[in-house]
Scaffold this active site. Structure first.
Site, PDB file in Angstrom:
ATOM      1  N   HIS A  17       0.850  -1.197   0.000  1.00 27.92           N
ATOM      2  CA  HIS A  17       0.000   0.000   0.000  1.00 27.92           C
ATOM      3  C   HIS A  17       0.880   1.239   0.000  1.00 27.92           C
ATOM      4  CE1 HIS A  17       0.817  -1.359   4.092  1.00 27.92           C
ATOM      5  NE2 HIS A  17       0.902  -0.073   4.415  1.00 27.92           N
ATOM      6  N   HIS A  54       0.918   5.119   1.462  1.00 29.74           N
ATOM      7  CA  HIS A  54       0.296   6.110   2.342  1.00 29.74           C
ATOM      8  C   HIS A  54       0.353   7.460   1.628  1.00 29.74           C
ATOM      9  CE1 HIS A  54       0.645   3.783   6.251  1.00 29.74           C
ATOM     10  NE2 HIS A  54       1.521   3.129   5.512  1.00 29.74           N
TER      11      HIS A  54
HETATM   12  P1  AMP Z   1       2.194  -0.024   7.367  1.00 31.99           P
HETATM   13  O1  AMP Z   1       2.937   0.229   8.649  1.00 31.99           O
HETATM   14  O2  AMP Z   1       2.807   0.711   6.186  1.00 31.99           O
HETATM   15  O3  AMP Z   1       1.988  -1.506   7.079  1.00 31.99           O
HETATM   16  O4  AMP Z   1       0.784   0.647   7.574  1.00 31.99           O
HETATM   17  C1  AMP Z   1      -0.396  -0.058   7.751  1.00 31.99           C
HETATM   18  C2  AMP Z   1      -1.475   0.962   7.998  1.00 31.99           C
HETATM   19  O5  AMP Z   1      -2.736   0.301   7.892  1.00 31.99           O
HETATM   20  C3  AMP Z   1      -1.432   1.614   9.380  1.00 31.99           C
HETATM   21  O6  AMP Z   1      -1.260   3.025   9.232  1.00 31.99           O
HETATM   22  C4  AMP Z   1      -2.800   1.258   9.979  1.00 31.99           C
HETATM   23  O7  AMP Z   1      -3.346   2.306  10.730  1.00 31.99           O
HETATM   24  C5  AMP Z   1      -3.614   0.936   8.750  1.00 31.99           C
HETATM   25  N1  AMP Z   1      -4.733   0.022   8.975  1.00 31.99           N
HETATM   26  C6  AMP Z   1      -4.706  -1.177   9.597  1.00 31.99           C
HETATM   27  N2  AMP Z   1      -5.924  -1.740   9.596  1.00 31.99           N
HETATM   28  C7  AMP Z   1      -6.752  -0.870   8.961  1.00 31.99           C
HETATM   29  C8  AMP Z   1      -8.147  -0.874   8.652  1.00 31.99           C
HETATM   30  N3  AMP Z   1      -8.949  -1.887   8.997  1.00 31.99           N
HETATM   31  N4  AMP Z   1      -8.655   0.193   7.993  1.00 31.99           N
HETATM   32  C9  AMP Z   1      -7.856   1.233   7.644  1.00 31.99           C
HETATM   33  N5  AMP Z   1      -6.536   1.285   7.897  1.00 31.99           N
HETATM   34  C10 AMP Z   1      -5.989   0.258   8.561  1.00 31.99           C
END
Ligand code: AMP
Ligand code: ZN
Length: 136
Positions: free
Chosen positions: A99, A101
């Site tokens: 993903h 951000h």
């Molecule tokens: P990363 O550290 O790059 O893997 O970021 C994962 C992101 O996913 C984090 O910022 C979380 O807050 C976000 N996240 C996890 N579960 C959900 C969810 N159900 N809906 C929206 N965002 C999520």
């Protein structure tokens, strides 16, 4: 993948605040935003890392990120943004479905991205650049 939270959001089986969707991507607000409007752009194809995705998906991803960034800035009044991506646990990845951000920023918003630089020794940068270049 059934146990992947982003696959489940993409499939619509768990809820999210979706802002964009098409055949290949979904974008939704991060559930723990670092600023209002912080969103995640997610390919529907389950791949752990950027480097696991086909070029055809990657070719669509950056223009979409730019389009989303424009929409976030126009909506929130933020002036600037960060594009951020994690690949592997050591980089801070928590959800192992690739993903991007997109994080709206404003002067004085208090967010800090702290980077402590390391130094190259004499000739080290050129030598390393040469070794990387040979593998690109
Ligand atoms: P990363 O550290 O790059 O893997 O970021 C994962 C992101 O996913 C984090 O910022 C979380 O807050 C976000 N996240 C996890 N579960 C959900 C969810 N159900 N809906 C929206 N965002 C999520
Ligand atoms: Zn997934």
């Amino acid at each position: 993948m059934n146990d992947c939270i982003f696959c489940q959001i993409a499939a619509g089986t768990i809820p999210a605040a979706v802002v964009y969707t098409d055949d290949d991507f979904v974008a939704f607000l991060d559930i723990r935003p670092v600023s209002a409007g912080h969103l995640l752009l997610v390919p529907r194809l389950h791949a752990e890392r950027l480097t696991d995705l086909p070029d055809a998906v990657l070719a669509r991803e950056l223009p979409l990120a730019a389009r989303l960034a424009r929409a976030i800035l126009a909506t929130t009044g933020a002036t600037d943004f960060n594009l951020f991506n994690t690949n592997g646990a050591a980089s801070g990845q928590e959800v192992f479905h690739h993903h991007l951000h997109v994080i709206p920023r404003m002067t004085g918003d208090g967010l800090k991205v702290t980077i402590t630089p390391v130094a190259y020794g004499p000739g080290e940068a050129a030598e390393l650049a040469g070794r990387i270049a040979a593998r690109v």
